[in-house]
Scaffold this active site. Structure first.
Site, PDB file in Angstrom:
ATOM      1  N   SER A 190      31.210  13.294  32.797  1.00  0.00           N
ATOM      2  CA  SER A 190      31.611  14.527  32.108  1.00  0.00           C
ATOM      3  C   SER A 190      32.937  14.348  31.364  1.00  0.00           C
ATOM      4  O   SER A 190      33.770  13.511  31.731  1.00  0.00           O
ATOM      5  CB  SER A 190      31.754  15.656  33.125  1.00  0.00           C
ATOM      6  OG  SER A 190      32.759  15.315  34.059  1.00  0.00           O
ATOM      7  N   GLU A 241      32.448   7.352  27.948  1.00  0.00           N
ATOM      8  CA  GLU A 241      31.245   7.908  27.302  1.00  0.00           C
ATOM      9  C   GLU A 241      31.023   9.265  27.960  1.00  0.00           C
ATOM     10  O   GLU A 241      30.630   9.340  29.119  1.00  0.00           O
ATOM     11  CB  GLU A 241      30.068   6.937  27.507  1.00  0.00           C
ATOM     12  CG  GLU A 241      28.988   7.095  26.458  1.00  0.00           C
ATOM     13  CD  GLU A 241      27.962   8.136  26.827  1.00  0.00           C
ATOM     14  OE1 GLU A 241      28.106   9.295  26.353  1.00  0.00           O
ATOM     15  OE2 GLU A 241      27.046   7.812  27.568  1.00  0.00           O
ATOM     16  N   LEU A 242      31.319  10.345  27.213  1.00  0.00           N
ATOM     17  CA  LEU A 242      31.441  11.670  27.841  1.00  0.00           C
ATOM     18  C   LEU A 242      30.363  12.637  27.356  1.00  0.00           C
ATOM     19  O   LEU A 242      29.332  12.218  26.850  1.00  0.00           O
ATOM     20  CB  LEU A 242      32.855  12.206  27.585  1.00  0.00           C
ATOM     21  CG  LEU A 242      33.993  11.235  27.969  1.00  0.00           C
ATOM     22  CD1 LEU A 242      35.358  11.780  27.587  1.00  0.00           C
ATOM     23  CD2 LEU A 242      33.945  10.901  29.457  1.00  0.00           C
ATOM     24  N   CYS A 249      23.200  13.292  27.727  1.00  0.00           N
ATOM     25  CA  CYS A 249      24.354  13.703  26.913  1.00  0.00           C
ATOM     26  C   CYS A 249      24.003  13.818  25.431  1.00  0.00           C
ATOM     27  O   CYS A 249      24.777  14.385  24.666  1.00  0.00           O
ATOM     28  CB  CYS A 249      25.536  12.776  27.134  1.00  0.00           C
ATOM     29  SG  CYS A 249      25.080  11.057  26.985  1.00  0.00           S
TER      30      CYS A 249
END
Ligand code: ADP
Length: 479
Positions: free
Chosen positions: A229, A250-251, A284
């Site tokens: 997150s 990597e969000l 995502c």
């Protein structure tokens, strides 16, 4: 099922290391305990870091070709055990078996991708400004890399990190999600079988905050590669400032999905279903905000509704299942909160909107596929990542207006647009401020692309040759 065990330990120095403190891994379909896993103690983590550092000193000296042989051994073992691994993913994560098998193939493709890219790794000779000198640029490994991975892709997010990290000469401490550590540990068991030298891959499970604090503070951990997150990514950034531990993040994402009235609607609907409902909306790059141009707005909603009615919710191990359960009760709460907020602010519920009570699996966290229309920019569904099977839809009029609206987000990972107008296609490619854009494409990702977000969606890239830059640092030598 050969790989799944009722009890798991951490993997340090290629050995299973137990501790007195344990946690349970639950099956989201039944809420029953699948397995008990040892939490890594402070002493064990110190030992793991020491072992990874010792391993690094030898591993970095091997040729890339030699390193690739170990990775290819792992690739072959993963291939042989595809069904077994896929079943573990279904049991601990909930996704349908066809998606789990696809994930194992995808995970394995990251290994070949890293090997292929690694074998092409080069340095450079720089001609000096001085006649009697020459400069060499080396692409050197960092050392021990901490990899922290999420639960939504319990295999692929691991190989995407460890394969490029290892091929370039780093060693790895892997901390998988506490919700899905079983796939990680099964991969670790295969790595031992593949003959991985002791310490190049240690796997530690348990309390994420404690483990990450120790990893961040330790001088031998030179970099952390994280997928998860945006909130946790920010916390890692804050906490890395004292040691300047390098970070790849990597969000989250909040993908706009724009359909113009000149689009092939059938194609857009198929892509919408793929993008929105894969992994039950828990990726995502999932479509998060649907923008439909006014002339096709009613037709799009009607067709989407028809297709959604065909989706089966159920046991991921059943071949007829399209949507498995969500990961846990918190995921349900988050979606309910977003739906209530949207309805209070004037959205219209077309279908779904509530938890689904499956007769056979009363404890599962199922959620009905949902369509909300008349959504607006102030609603949580249009500002927060949803991570669930909700299509939140808004009508729009003009191209320039919708580009501004789509770009108005703190995120910048994926965006989708559907049109048959070539000029518009080029304009969208230039103007959408997102790092991955699918034009007439609902599934733009694969192993070779530069995967990694703009804005608060992250820093750094993963995938193919792009990942090599994340796991090497340039050293300049003047001769
Ligand atoms: P999600 O909301 O998708 O679960 P998280 O960011 O909470 O995403 O989790 C992704 C990974 O980060 C998991 O391995 C989790 O254990 C780990 N994690 C959770 N909280 C922290 C934290 N405060 N610091 C470092 N890692 C964390």
């Amino acid at each position: 099922m050969k790989l799944l065990k009722s009890k798991y330990a951490n993997i340090i120095n290629n050995k299973w290391i137990n501790s007195n403190s344990t946690f349970q891994v639950k099956n989201p379909l039944t809420n029953e305990t699948l397995s008990i896993v040892s939490s890594c103690t402070k002493t064990q983590l110190k030992e793991a870091i020491k072992s990874s550092q010792n391993a690094f000193l030898k591993w970095k000296k091997l040729s890339i070709k030699k390193r690739s042989t170990y990775l290819i051994n792992l690739f072959n073992l993963i291939k042989e055990n595809t069904e077994d691994l896929a079943e573990i993913i279904v049991l601990e994560q909930g996704k349908p078996i066809s998606e789990a098998i696809a994930e194992i193939n995808y995970a394995n493709a990251f290994i070949t991708s890293a090997v292929n890219a690694g074998l092409q790794l080069k340095g450079e000779i720089l001609y000096s400004h001085f006649e009697n000198k020459q400069g060499h640029v080396y692409n050197e490994p960092y050392g021990v890399i901490g990899c922290i991975t999420p639960w939504n892709f319990p295999a692929a997010m691991i190989t995407r990190k460890i394969a490029p990290a290892l091929i370039t000469g780093n060693t790895v401490i892997l901390k998988p999600s506490e919700l899905t550590p079983l796939t990680a540990l099964a991969l670790g068991e295969l790595a031992i079988k593949a003959g991985f030298p002791v310490g190049i891959l240690n796997i530690v499970c348990g309390d994420a905050l404690k483990i990450s604090d120790m990893i961040l503070a330790h001088n031998d951990i030179k970099k952390i590669s994280f997928t998860g997150s945006t909130k946790t990514g920010k916390s890692l950034l804050d906490r890395s400032s004292t040691t300047i531990t390098k970070l790849s993040l990597e969000l989250g994402g909040h993908a706009p999905f724009i359909v113009f009235d000149d689009a092939d609607i059938e194609l857009a609907i198929t892509a919408a279903i793929q993008s929105k409902f894969r992994n039950c909306g828990q990726t995502c790059i999932c479509a998060n905000r649907f923008y439909i141009q006014d002339n096709i707005y009613p037709a799009f909603i009607e067709l989407l509704h028809t297709k959604i009615k065909e989706l089966n919710l159920g046991n991921g191990l059943d071949n007829k299942t399209h949507l498995g359960p969500l990961i846990n009760q918190n995921a349900i709460k988050k979606i309910e909160d977003q739906i209530n907020d949207a309805l209070e602010k004037g959205a219209t519920l077309i279908c779904g909107g509530k938890k689904y009570n499956h007769k056979k699996f009363p404890n599962a966290h199922f959620f009905e596929p949902t369509i909300l229309t008349n959504c607006t920019a102030t609603m949580k569904v249009f500002t927060e990542e949803t991570f669930g099977p909700i299509c939140a839809i808004k009508q729009f009029k003009t191209e320039s207006g919708i580009i501004n609206e789509a770009n108005n987000s703190i995120y910048g990972l994926a965006a989708y647009a559907f049109t048959t107008n070539l000029k518009r296609t080029f304009n969208l490619s230039k103007e959408l401020n997102y790092s991955i854009i699918g034009i007439n494409d609902g599934t733009p990702s694969h192993t070779e692309i530069p995967f990694g977000g703009f804005n608060q969606s992250g820093m750094g890239k993963e995938g193919g040759s792009y990942a090599l830059a994340e796991y090497t640092q340039q050293k300049y030598v003047s001769l």
